[in-house]
Design a protein around this motif. Structure first.
Motif, mmCIF file in Angstrom:
data_model
loop_
_atom_site.group_PDB
_atom_site.id
_atom_site.type_symbol
_atom_site.label_atom_id
_atom_site.label_comp_id
_atom_site.label_asym_id
_atom_site.label_seq_id
_atom_site.Cartn_x
_atom_site.Cartn_y
_atom_site.Cartn_z
ATOM 1 N N THR A 271 0.792 -1.225 0.000
ATOM 2 C CA THR A 271 0.000 0.000 0.000
ATOM 3 C C THR A 271 0.830 1.285 0.000
ATOM 4 N N MET B 125 -3.017 -6.682 6.341
ATOM 5 C CA MET B 125 -2.131 -5.852 5.532
ATOM 6 C C MET B 125 -0.884 -6.677 5.246
ATOM 7 N N ASN C 173 4.455 -1.884 3.437
ATOM 8 C CA ASN C 173 3.574 -0.848 3.962
ATOM 9 C C ASN C 173 4.179 0.536 3.788
ATOM 10 N N LEU D 242 0.441 4.909 7.121
ATOM 11 C CA LEU D 242 -0.280 3.936 7.931
ATOM 12 C C LEU D 242 -1.467 4.555 8.660
ATOM 13 N N ALA E 132 -1.015 -7.146 10.534
ATOM 14 C CA ALA E 132 -0.010 -6.642 9.596
ATOM 15 C C ALA E 132 1.245 -7.489 9.597
ATOM 16 N N ASP F 83 9.987 -2.942 3.462
ATOM 17 C CA ASP F 83 9.998 -2.555 4.879
ATOM 18 C C ASP F 83 11.300 -2.939 5.572
#
Length: 426
Positions: free
Chosen positions: A40, A121, A125, A148, A166, A172
């Motif tokens: 996302t 999720m 992210n 977020l 998540a 990440d």
């Protein structure tokens, strides 16, 4: 005597009614609904040019680069769909528009329309480099708020015990272990997210005995195992050069005994679970159609399929920026239930990626245990999943390139429960 009898009779009647009500409540069909969104965290203003890279100062330059990427996977320009674009002043050129907000709006609307008891999720992210501990001059507090909290921090508002379960993805992990754990800590402290560790199991409150999630960190698994570079021939066939391996820095490697035993942990926990639906989630897909992730999938299937095939009811991933559904019949795993495992890819939460038709054709031919149920690339979107006692219904939902954030149902798929305990392969 009459009053006593009447009182006793009334008490018995009330008790019987109460018992009947409990029995009726317990006999009501159980249903769990959730959104699954991945990859996302894409915001154009956070993008940076790579060393030696020049900005695309004209729209023609941008579209030419998009066409070049399209032709890496497609033999002609038929169906060419460029990623929506914006002019980013900090770069001085055109860049991909991000789908973060359109997908967040569409997810919220879909949850209001179809119901969401929780959400998942699926990693990546925060683009492009996850948390950085401020090393690039941008505070992580700002990143966490922008990628977020603001888009997803109020998803599910008004739903009791709502949480977004998540995980981390490869982006990440980019900077350091400490930076990766800074995101883990933020997510687990945020009231709308759950992430107690890199890998964990979780049961959404109110769904005890019905749904249990098992999250694994696939980036760490890949970093600590052999992974070959992805190589395709001109027609999309898989090639392999034994001398060309993917490599990861030392901070990607497992540190604790638990991290080193993640695969064993998954098998033990799945085997011990009594949940009706046991769902494994990891960032990387086990089957996908983009043509640039298949060697990672080979490695992960070797690590995870034995446990998933024997004990799990579905696998959900992101990473590939597409929306796809596959099944694996688990024919290579002794003791697996006869029904195949649904394997969903929901990685279109912020970025576009084309499918590779040639690769997909050869994948279908060469791996008979796999069935490609549905695939679509070059779009933003997510999935809405409903679990009943015997079926998983998946709405695959896109949102338009006009940034309106409206949910558009692409297709609806149904998968039967695998019925663990039914006749198995010998």
């Amino acid at each position: 005597m009459h009053k006593t009898f009447t009182a006793l009779a009334m008490a018995a009647l009330l008790g019987a009614c109460a018992t009947s009500s409990v029995a009726e409540a317990q006999s009501e069909p159980r249903v769990a609904r959730f959104a699954a969104v991945g990859d996302t965290g894409a915001i154009p203003s956070y993008e940076r040019l790579k060393p030696g890279e020049k900005p695309m100062r004209t729209l023609s330059e941008y579209l030419a680069e998009e066409a070049k990427d399209w032709l890496k996977r497609n033999p002609t320009m038929d169906g060419f769909t460029p990623t929506p674009w914006v002019f980013e002043g900090t770069i001085g050129g055109f860049v991909n528009a991000g789908g973060l907000w359109p997908v967040a709006y569409a997810t919220e609307e879909a949850c209001e329309m179809y119901g969401c008891d929780f959400a998942v999720m699926l990693g990546d992210n925060i683009y492009p480099d996850g948390a950085t501990l401020g090393a690039d001059g941008i505070s992580d507090a700002r990143r966490f708020e922008d990628m977020l909290d603001r888009p997803y921090g109020s998803l599910g508002a008004g739903v009791e015990n709502f949480s977004i379960y998540a995980m981390l993805g490869n982006h990440d992990w980019r900077v350091s272990r400490e930076a990766a754990f800074a995101q883990v800590e933020y997510l687990d402290q945020h009231p709308n997210f759950t992430m107690p560790d890199l890998y964990y199991k979780a049961t959404p409150p109110g769904f005890e005995g019905f749904v249990e999630f098992f999250v694994v960190d696939t980036e760490m698994l890949l970093a600590s195992n052999r992974v070959y570079k992805d190589i395709l021939d001109a027609d999309g066939r898989e090639m392999r050069d034994e001398t060309r391996l993917d490599t990861w820095g030392p901070h990607f490697q497992p540190v604790t005994e638990g991290e080193r035993d993640m695969v064993g942990w998954l098998e033990r926990e799945l085997a011990a679970s009594t949940a009706r639906w046991k769902i494994v989630m990891g960032h990387h897909a086990l089957w996908s159609g983009g043509g640039s992730k298949f060697e990672k999938a080979h490695t992960l299937r070797g690590l995870l399929l034995p446990s998933i095939c024997k004990y799990a009811d579905a696998y959900i991933a992101g990473d590939e920026h597409t929306l796809e559904a596959y099944t694996d019949d688990c024919s290579a795993v002794l003791g697996a239930p006869r029904n195949p495992v649904p394997m969903l890819v929901s990685g279109a939460g912020g970025k576009y990626r084309p499918l590779h038709p040639g690769f997909m054709r050869h994948q279908n031919e060469n791996y008979p245990q796999m069935r490609n149920v549905w695939s679509k690339g070059t779009l933003w979107g997510f999935m809405h999943i409903e679990l009943t006692e015997d079926e998983m219904t998946t709405k695959i939902i896109s949102t338009p390139a006009d940034m309106s954030g409206r949910p558009v149902i692409e297709t609806v798929l149904s998968f039967p429960h695998r019925e663990a305990g039914r006749p198995q392969r010998r």
